[in-house]
Design a protein around this motif. Structure first.
Motif, mmCIF file in Angstrom:
data_model
loop_
_atom_site.group_PDB
_atom_site.id
_atom_site.type_symbol
_atom_site.label_atom_id
_atom_site.label_comp_id
_atom_site.label_asym_id
_atom_site.label_seq_id
_atom_site.Cartn_x
_atom_site.Cartn_y
_atom_site.Cartn_z
ATOM 1 N N ARG A 5 0.838 -1.196 0.000
ATOM 2 C CA ARG A 5 0.000 0.000 0.000
ATOM 3 C C ARG A 5 0.874 1.247 0.000
ATOM 4 O O ARG A 5 1.732 1.408 0.854
ATOM 5 C CB ARG A 5 -0.910 0.020 1.233
ATOM 6 N N PHE A 6 0.604 2.117 -0.962
ATOM 7 C CA PHE A 6 1.326 3.376 -1.094
ATOM 8 C C PHE A 6 0.308 4.503 -1.012
ATOM 9 O O PHE A 6 -0.652 4.558 -1.786
ATOM 10 C CB PHE A 6 2.072 3.404 -2.431
ATOM 11 N N ALA A 29 3.787 10.421 -8.241
ATOM 12 C CA ALA A 29 3.455 9.355 -7.294
ATOM 13 C C ALA A 29 2.748 8.201 -7.989
ATOM 14 O O ALA A 29 3.030 7.027 -7.718
ATOM 15 C CB ALA A 29 2.593 9.919 -6.162
ATOM 16 N N ALA A 33 4.210 4.357 -8.253
ATOM 17 C CA ALA A 33 3.512 3.286 -7.543
ATOM 18 C C ALA A 33 3.742 1.883 -8.114
ATOM 19 O O ALA A 33 4.084 0.955 -7.356
ATOM 20 C CB ALA A 33 2.019 3.602 -7.479
ATOM 21 N N LEU A 36 6.966 -0.121 -7.030
ATOM 22 C CA LEU A 36 7.267 -0.474 -5.640
ATOM 23 C C LEU A 36 7.271 -1.972 -5.402
ATOM 24 O O LEU A 36 7.871 -2.455 -4.437
ATOM 25 C CB LEU A 36 6.257 0.198 -4.697
ATOM 26 N N VAL A 41 0.195 -2.772 -6.943
ATOM 27 C CA VAL A 41 0.310 -1.953 -5.734
ATOM 28 C C VAL A 41 -1.009 -1.226 -5.487
ATOM 29 O O VAL A 41 -1.635 -0.717 -6.420
ATOM 30 C CB VAL A 41 1.460 -0.931 -5.882
ATOM 31 N N PHE A 43 -2.574 1.878 -4.523
ATOM 32 C CA PHE A 43 -2.142 3.275 -4.460
ATOM 33 C C PHE A 43 -3.311 4.205 -4.197
ATOM 34 O O PHE A 43 -4.356 4.117 -4.852
ATOM 35 C CB PHE A 43 -1.463 3.674 -5.773
ATOM 36 N N PRO A 69 -0.499 2.472 5.389
ATOM 37 C CA PRO A 69 0.369 2.259 4.221
ATOM 38 C C PRO A 69 1.706 1.613 4.574
ATOM 39 O O PRO A 69 2.209 1.773 5.688
ATOM 40 C CB PRO A 69 0.580 3.674 3.693
ATOM 41 N N ASP A 70 2.257 0.905 3.599
ATOM 42 C CA ASP A 70 3.628 0.401 3.716
ATOM 43 C C ASP A 70 4.615 1.491 3.332
ATOM 44 O O ASP A 70 5.720 1.553 3.872
ATOM 45 C CB ASP A 70 3.813 -0.816 2.797
ATOM 46 N N VAL A 71 4.198 2.323 2.382
ATOM 47 C CA VAL A 71 5.010 3.461 1.920
ATOM 48 C C VAL A 71 4.111 4.684 1.911
ATOM 49 O O VAL A 71 2.969 4.619 1.430
ATOM 50 C CB VAL A 71 5.584 3.212 0.503
ATOM 51 N N SER A 73 4.277 9.021 1.113
ATOM 52 C CA SER A 73 5.043 10.209 0.713
ATOM 53 C C SER A 73 4.391 11.444 1.320
ATOM 54 O O SER A 73 3.164 11.579 1.312
ATOM 55 C CB SER A 73 5.114 10.331 -0.808
#
Length: 282
Positions: A5-6, A29, A33, A36, A41, A43, A69-71, A73
Motif C-alpha cells: 500500500r502506497f 506518485a 507506484a 514499488l 500496488v 495506491f 500504508p507500507d510506503v 510520501s
C-alpha cells in the motif's frame, strides 16, 4: 498476503498537476507506484491542490493512517511559503507530527526538499529573495526531520532539471510529464537502494511532447492570470512589505541580518521539537 500500500500526501505537485491524464492528473506518485513491487500496488493519492502543512496534518493524515500504508510520501511546504500566515515553527511542528504518526505505524516515509517558487517564476530579486529564504527554511526543517525519522529523502531543490525547460509545464511552477517522470525515477532509485522498491523502474520518457511556447502564453493569459490573482490577494501585501524590508537592508549593507534571522528561527523551531520530546518537557 495483502498488496503493498502506497499513500501519497501533499499539494498540487503530488496531485499530479502538469501531467494530465484524461480529465484529471497523474503525476510522479502514480508513476512511481507500480515500481514499488512486482505485484499490483494499492495506491491512494490524498494530495490536493493548494494544500499546506496544516491541511496535510488535519485532513490528509487521518485518512492516510486509516489505510495503514507500507510506503507514504509527504511532499509539502511550498504553499506555506506563499501565505501571509507563514510560520516556520508551525511548519516544523506539523511535519514532525505527521512524520512521527506514519513511521510509528512502520511505514517507509518519502520526503523531498523543493525549489523556491520565486526563482521558478522569475520574480525580481527583491520579491524573489524573501520567498527563497522561506523555502530554504522549510527545506532545512525537512532535511532535519527526514534524518530524524530515517526517511527516504529526495533532493529536488537542486540539479540541472530545474533549468531544463522541457521538465516543466506551462505554468513554470509544476513539472510537466517529463519532470514528473524524473521525480518518479529518482524516488525509485532511492527506494530500490533502501530495499523498498522491487518493481520495474518507471520510464523516464514522456508519452506527450512538452508544452509549446504558445501553450505557455495561453496558460499565462487564462488560468495563469487567475492563479496570480488568487495568490496576490493573500500574499502580495506581505510580500511587498518583505521586499521593502529587503531593499532597506540592502541599502544599509545589512542583508546578512535577514539570513541570520531566518536561520535563528529555524534553529529555534527544531530545538523546540527536541525539547517537546523530552520526558520532563511537561
Amino acid at each position: 498476503m495483502r498488496p503493498v500500500r502506497f499513500v501519497a500526501l501533499g499539494d498540487s505537485l503530488t496531485e499530479g498537476v502538469g501531467d494530465p491524464a484524461g480529465d484529471g492528473w497523474r503525476g510522479w506518485a502514480a508513476l512511481l507506484a507500480p515500481g514499488l513491487a512486482e505485484e499490483p500496488v494499492d495506491f491512494t493519492n490524498l494530495a490536493a491542490s493548494g494544500a499546506q502543512t496544516r491541511d496535510v496534518l488535519e485532513r490528509q493524515t487521518p485518512a492516510g493512517l486509516e489505510l495503514r500504508p507500507d510506503v507514504v510520501s509527504v511532499v509539502i511546504g511550498v504553499n506555506d511559503t506563499l501565505r501571509c500566515t507563514f510560520d516556520i515553527h508551525a511548519v516544523a511542528a506539523r511535519l514532525d507530527t505527521v512524520y512521527a504518526a506514519f513511521t510509528a505505524q512502520g511505514a517507509v516515509l518519502l520526503t523531498a526538499c523543493l525549489p523556491d517558487p520565486g526563482a521558478m517564476l522569475g520574480l525580481p530579486g527583491a520579491l524573489a529573495r524573501p520567498l527563497a529564504r522561506r523555502q530554504r527554511a522549510v527545506n532545512t526543517v525537512v532535511h532535519a526531520l527526514s534524518e530524524r525519522y530515517d526517511a527516504v529523502h529526495l533532493h529536488a531543490a537542486e540539479g540541472v532539471w530545474l533549468t531544463d525547460r522541457a521538465m516543466w509545464s506551462a505554468d513554470r511552477l509544476h513539472p510537466g510529464e517529463r519532470g514528473h517522470r524524473q521525480l518518479a525515477v529518482r524516488f525509485h532509485t532511492l527506494l530500490a537502494g533502501a530495499g523498498a522498491a522491487k518493481g520495474a523502474v518507471p520510464s523516464p520518457e514522456p508519452d506527450f511532447p512538452a508544452p509549446t511556447k504558445s501553450a505557455s502564453l495561453w496558460w499565462l493569459a487564462t488560468a495563469g492570470t487567475a492563479w496570480v490573482l488568487r495568490r496576490c490577494r493573500d500574499l502580495l501585501p506581505q510580500l511587498l512589505r518583505l521586499a521593502l524590508d529587503e531593499m532597506r537592508h540592502r541599502a544599509r549593507g545589512t542583508s546578512a541580518r535577514l539570513d541570520l534571522r531566518t536561520s535563528a528561527a529555524v534553529s529555534a523551531a527544531l530545538a523546540a521539537l527536541s525539547v517537546a520530546d523530552r520526558p520532563d518537557a511537561a
